[in-house]
Scaffold this active site. Structure first.
Site, short mmCIF file in Angstrom:
data_model
loop_
_atom_site.label_atom_id
_atom_site.label_comp_id
_atom_site.label_asym_id
_atom_site.label_seq_id
_atom_site.Cartn_x
_atom_site.Cartn_y
_atom_site.Cartn_z
N SER A 62 12.06 26.23 72.30
CA SER A 62 12.08 24.78 72.48
C SER A 62 12.43 24.12 71.15
CB SER A 62 10.73 24.29 73.02
OG SER A 62 10.79 22.92 73.37
N THR A 63 11.60 23.24 70.64
CA THR A 63 11.91 22.52 69.42
C THR A 63 12.19 23.48 68.26
OG1 THR A 63 10.41 20.79 70.16
CG2 THR A 63 11.14 20.69 67.87
N HIS A 93 14.82 24.63 75.93
CA HIS A 93 14.58 23.28 76.45
C HIS A 93 15.64 22.34 75.90
CE1 HIS A 93 10.04 24.43 76.81
NE2 HIS A 93 10.74 24.85 77.85
N MET A 123 7.04 23.39 70.90
CA MET A 123 5.77 22.71 71.12
C MET A 123 5.23 23.05 72.50
SD MET A 123 3.69 20.62 69.60
CE MET A 123 2.35 19.47 69.96
N ASP A 143 4.65 26.39 77.17
CA ASP A 143 5.57 26.96 78.14
C ASP A 143 6.01 28.35 77.69
OD1 ASP A 143 7.18 27.08 80.42
OD2 ASP A 143 8.92 26.26 79.37
#
Length: 356
Positions: free
Chosen positions: A179-180, A205, A298, A301
């Site tokens: 993700s991030t 993401h 973050m 998930d």
């Protein structure tokens, strides 16, 4: 005072008054966030920053007088502040936004969609989550409590079931979730993979239309082939498939062959695509023939999905804290005991090829 004990101050920079008002209205529904100011262009934003430094900046790319990329470079070299790029869903815009990530932006998200109640709610969830993530992001040196709906688990897309994989095959599949900070982490990971590496399936993401530009960029940089996944694509050695934005991606098996299913579905862990959905499908259909890797990001998930992969016999790894932009998803996986190994980013490619 820590960010946990004070509101996150946000500076919104966008030349559209409608967008500024929409984003302000969305963010102010969260009691942990306050709008420090809004600005219609970078010059006004720069003057505002001289008076007060925000915790997070949301930044449009195309603006008058100074474009977002130029402003971002100045911020990152003069006074690094977590920046979220808010971009329209266009092919040209997505390429520019990906360049912004290289320059140090924390993440890129789509401009809020306000056409239906469903999209309004999803935009609210994603924007608030992105701001809170950005506020906690680790800024690496560069050259140049809101009540929300309960998070859905992977059950909403694929039910948990006994593994359907064969005991062992010659084909191995590497499932990766990020993700991030993942755009650059995935670049480092994929560039290090050899041409004869196992097939790779990836959930990053990212908004729809951005993933195609992202995959194309990686394809140009890497020895292996990288593409945005299409429904029915076969997973083969030396190739990586990136889940398309706003779609879930599942690993499936037909005989000894693996392929992906790309499908609609609800947000899972507030994301679509969801890492948990991919990892659960890998546990079910690949089992001990899979390798699972969870990277910077973050939230949680992918943590439970990675545990399901490990329980099904897969080899698993989590990126270590020092090399993560946000040590959230890997941290949760480690807490669950889902990772066989905790490794720095530059060691994950070797683990994918030889997970021992």
């Amino acid at each position: 005072m820590s960010l946990e004990n004070k509101k996150i101050r946000v500076l919104i920079v966008d030349d559209s008054a409608v967008v500024r008002q929409t984003m302000s209205s969305i963010l102010q529904t969260d009691p942990d966030i306050e709008i420090m100011a809004t600005a219609c262009d970078p010059y006004i934003a720069a003057k505002r920053i001289q008076l007060e430094v925000p915790d997070v900046i949301t930044l449009d790319v195309e603006m008058p007088r100074m474009d977002g990329l130029t402003f971002l470079k100045k911020i990152m070299t003069q006074h690094p502040i977590p920046v979220l790029i808010i971009s329209s869903l266009t092919e040209e815009g997505s390429q520019t936004a990906l360049k912004a990530l290289e320059y140090g932006a924390v993440d890129v998200i789509a401009k809020p969609r306000m056409d239906t109640k469903e999209f309004i709610e999803e935009s609210r969830i994603r924007l608030i989550e992105a701001v809170k993530t950005a506020a906690k992001a680790k800024l690496f040196p560069r050259h140049a409590s809101l009540h929300v709906e309960p998070k859905l688990s992977a059950d909403a897309v694929i039910p948990k079931a006994p593994a359907l994989s064969m005991i062992k095959t010659t084909e191995v599949v590497v499932a990766v979730g990020a993700s991030t900070g993942g755009t650059e982490a995935l670049r480092v990971f994929l560039e290090a993979l050899p041409l004869d590496c196992p097939g790779v399936v990836i959930v990053q993401h990212m908004p729809e239309s951005f993933t195609k530009s992202f995959a194309n960029r990686l394809n140009d940089l890497c020895a292996i082939s990288v593409k945005e996944a299409e429904n029915g694509d076969t997973v083969i050695p030396g190739h990586a498939l990136v889940a398309p934005g706003n779609k879930h991606m599942l690993l499936k098996r037909s005989g000894a062959k693996y392929y992906v299913e790309v499908k609609e579905g609800p947000l899972v862990n507030r994301h679509r695509p969801s890492v948990d959905v991919l990892f659960r499908s890998a546990a079910r259909y690949a089992g001990a023939n899979a390798v699972g890797i969870i990277m910077t990001g973050m939230g949680d998930d992918g943590a439970r999905g990675l545990l399901e992969m490990k329980e099904a016999g897969a080899k698993t790894a989590a990126q270590d804290e020092d090399s993560c932009v946000v040590y959230g998803m890997p941290k949760e996986a480690v807490k669950l005991g889902a990772a066989d190994r905790v490794l720095p980013l530059d060691k994950l490619a070797s683990f994918a090829v030889k997970p021992f």
